[in-house]
Design a protein around this motif. Structure first.
Motif, mmCIF file in Angstrom:
data_model
loop_
_atom_site.group_PDB
_atom_site.id
_atom_site.type_symbol
_atom_site.label_atom_id
_atom_site.label_comp_id
_atom_site.label_asym_id
_atom_site.label_seq_id
_atom_site.Cartn_x
_atom_site.Cartn_y
_atom_site.Cartn_z
ATOM 1 N N SER A 8 38.181 4.363 -15.209
ATOM 2 C CA SER A 8 39.312 4.497 -14.206
ATOM 3 C C SER A 8 40.200 5.365 -14.958
ATOM 4 O O SER A 8 40.310 5.859 -16.123
ATOM 5 C CB SER A 8 39.851 3.438 -13.811
ATOM 6 N N SER A 9 41.261 5.896 -14.130
ATOM 7 C CA SER A 9 42.257 6.800 -14.613
ATOM 8 C C SER A 9 43.267 5.909 -15.545
ATOM 9 O O SER A 9 44.270 6.607 -16.037
ATOM 10 C CB SER A 9 43.141 7.287 -13.562
ATOM 11 N N GLY A 10 43.169 4.711 -15.455
ATOM 12 C CA GLY A 10 43.776 3.702 -16.607
ATOM 13 C C GLY A 10 45.356 3.720 -16.602
ATOM 14 O O GLY A 10 46.086 4.036 -15.671
ATOM 15 N N GLY A 11 45.735 2.959 -17.507
ATOM 16 C CA GLY A 11 47.077 2.724 -17.630
ATOM 17 C C GLY A 11 47.743 3.908 -18.467
ATOM 18 O O GLY A 11 48.339 4.865 -18.056
ATOM 19 N N ASN A 12 47.564 3.637 -19.844
ATOM 20 C CA ASN A 12 48.069 4.695 -20.736
ATOM 21 C C ASN A 12 47.487 6.086 -20.408
ATOM 22 O O ASN A 12 48.037 7.069 -20.649
ATOM 23 C CB ASN A 12 48.016 4.239 -21.964
ATOM 24 N N LEU A 13 45.979 6.072 -20.153
ATOM 25 C CA LEU A 13 45.339 7.043 -20.046
ATOM 26 C C LEU A 13 45.758 7.907 -18.828
ATOM 27 O O LEU A 13 45.885 9.216 -18.883
ATOM 28 C CB LEU A 13 43.827 6.728 -19.458
#
Length: 520
Positions: A8-13
């Motif tokens: 996924s596009s993530g948190g920090n990413l």
């Protein structure tokens, strides 16, 4: 080998590339192509905000892979809750393909091994296929499930390119496959065609100088504004910009050589700051050294399976520091002296006979640009002259000998063209030359089709150059023609030289056009 990309596009990413999934996935696909790894599936959730704060109603899309067209496909935007349900179904299909041996390796970015990626991770663990990825928490959970994780890292300090190179390097090392990263705009096909990408082939002095030119123009503008009594305080700003030029060139050089985005930029800044005593030549050398070290340290650290955050710290920080210290203690004095010798040579020629120097410069500048050596030979000298004074003798010759001559030729073909079609061709070239101080190539069609026009360009350039010498003008091109005199040290002399070049080129071209029309 067949690779699946999940996550996924993530948190920090999300803040480090995840918000632009096309670029993030495109970099991985390019690097896989260079290693001749086939993308067999993509299951990537891209949310409209960081997963750290996303809610079920947050907008999201599911990215997948079209095996026929070999392209990434973005699904419709729905709520995150709905996308998660779609992703689970695709994950179950991917798990079946893994069990059937259709997937040889998996790249994971901010995955959800207990949720939407649970089935595929369980299947991969059972098959023992290699997994690489980023996302500290998710990768730890994947490892705890017995998966064959061969490389893992957090996302802090990483970029799309460094992550992609790290993923593919780890997989290729595991499979004992030869791999060289795709750099810049080079395609995977081009990389495979040459077999390898030499770091030395990316050292391009002309490209570095051209990319750095806006910084020198900014310096010239500040110098000109500082001459206005009300803006006299800008003289201190001029000094700051002059001191920053080696850093600017070092950053450009490091980025062009290493092509590792922010990592190479950081290395270039560090090296450039420590190279300022060497002037712009020192900045260029320091940046090139930093770029080379970034490249090799990055590859070495990835091969040693350092976490990607550590790889970036070592490659960016250490490469810049080593290159900078070499410059500071050893190379900068030599680089500074080289620059001084070039400037002293130009000054000596001008002192000997400024008019002759201007005429020679004007006569040679068209053959130089047509032969393709202008940006490699003349532009660096212009920038060296501008380094401390903000303007340049050859820069003034450039404006009168190239820009004004091209403007004169194109203007003549607007006023008295050989046929009406040529006026339409000439008009954009004239406007760009006058409005932006560049695009001298607009005169090529008329010069190459008529020997008299070509000779007229050389003559007009020589006359303009002689007047630059006569009035001891120092200026610059690459700025609007009407503004160029204000950026010079002799505005009136520069205006006279510019008008003379334009009018001579205009008159000769007009005569040439009328002569041809009379013969017809």
């Amino acid at each position: 080998m067949k690779v699946a990309i999940i996550g996924s596009s993530g948190g920090n990413l999300f803040n480090l590339g995840g918000r632009q999934p096309d670029k993030l996935l495109g970099e991985i696909i390019a690097q896989c192509g260079s290693a001749q790894l086939d993308i067999t599936a993509i299951q990537f959730i891209a949310a409209e905000e960081s997963m750290d704060i996303a809610k079920d109603k947050t907008g999201a899309s599911l990215y997948s892979w079209d095996p026929v067209q070999q392209v990434v496909v973005q699904g419709e935007t729905l709520t995150l809750a709905d996308i998660n349900q779609l992703a689970k179904r695709e994950d179950e299909q991917l798990a079946t393909r893994i069990e059937q041996g259709e997937v040889d390796g998996i790249i994971v970015m901010s995955g959800d091994p207990t949720g939407v990626n649970a089935a595929s991770i369980a299947a991969a663990a059972a098959k023992g296929i290699p997994i690489v990825g980023t996302g500290g928490t998710s990768m730890a959970q994947i490892s705890s499930k017995g998966a064959n994780v061969i490389a893992t890292s957090g996302t802090t300090g990483t970029t799309n390119r460094t992550r992609a190179v790290s993923f593919v390097t780890a997989l290729c090392k595991h499979w004992k496959i030869k791999y060289m990263p795709v750099i810049g705009t080079q395609s995977a096909a081009e990389a495979n065609a040459v077999g390898s990408i030499s770091i030395w082939r990316r050292i391009n002095f002309k490209g570095i100088m051209q990319a750095s030119l806006p910084g020198f123009i900014a310096m010239a503008i500040v110098l000109a504004l500082g001459k206005i009594p009300a803006l006299a305080s800008l003289s201190s700003v001029f000094d700051i910009i002059v001191g920053a030029l080696p850093v600017l060139i070092a950053v450009v050089a490091a980025k062009q050589v290493a092509e590792l985005d922010e990592v190479s930029i950081v290395a270039g800044v560090i090296a450039g700051v420590l190279s300022t005593d060497g002037g712009i030549i020192g900045g260029m050398i320091g940046g090139i050294l930093a770029g080379i070290l970034v490249h090799y340290l990055f590859i070495l650290c990835v091969q040693w399976r350092f976490p990607m955050t550590t790889v970036n710290i070592v490659a960016g920080g250490l490469a810049g520091l080593v290159a900078g210290l070499l410059m500071y203690f050893l190379v900068s004095p030599i680089a500074l002296q080289l620059g001084e010798w070039v400037k002293q040579l130009i000054s000596a020629m001008i002192d000997f006979n400024p008019i002759l120097a201007g005429i020679i410069g004007g006569l040679l500048i068209w053959p130089a640009i047509i032969a393709g050596v202008y940006h490699a030979a003349i532009l660096p000298i212009v920038l060296l002259e501008m380094e401390h004074t903000g303007n340049s003798f050859l820069g003034a010759v450039d404006m009168v000998g190239l820009v004004m001559v091209s403007a004169g030729i194109t203007l003549a073909n607007i006023v008295g063209p050989r046929d009406k079609g040529e006026a339409a061709v000439a008009t954009p070239g004239f406007l760009i030359n006058m409005g932006f101080g560049t695009f001298v190539e607009a005169a090529y069609p008329f010069m190459f089709s008529n020997k008299l026009v070509f000779a007229g360009a050389i003559i007009a350039s020589g006359i303009g150059g002689g007047l630059v010498g006569l009035f001891a003008v120092r200026g610059t091109a690459y700025v609007p023609s009407f503004a160029a005199p204000y950026l010079s040290d002799n505005p009136i002399g520069f205006v006279v030289a510019m008008l003379a070049s334009l009018l001579v080129a205009f008159s000769i071209t007009l005569v040439a056009n009328k002569t041809i029309k009379a013969k017809v």
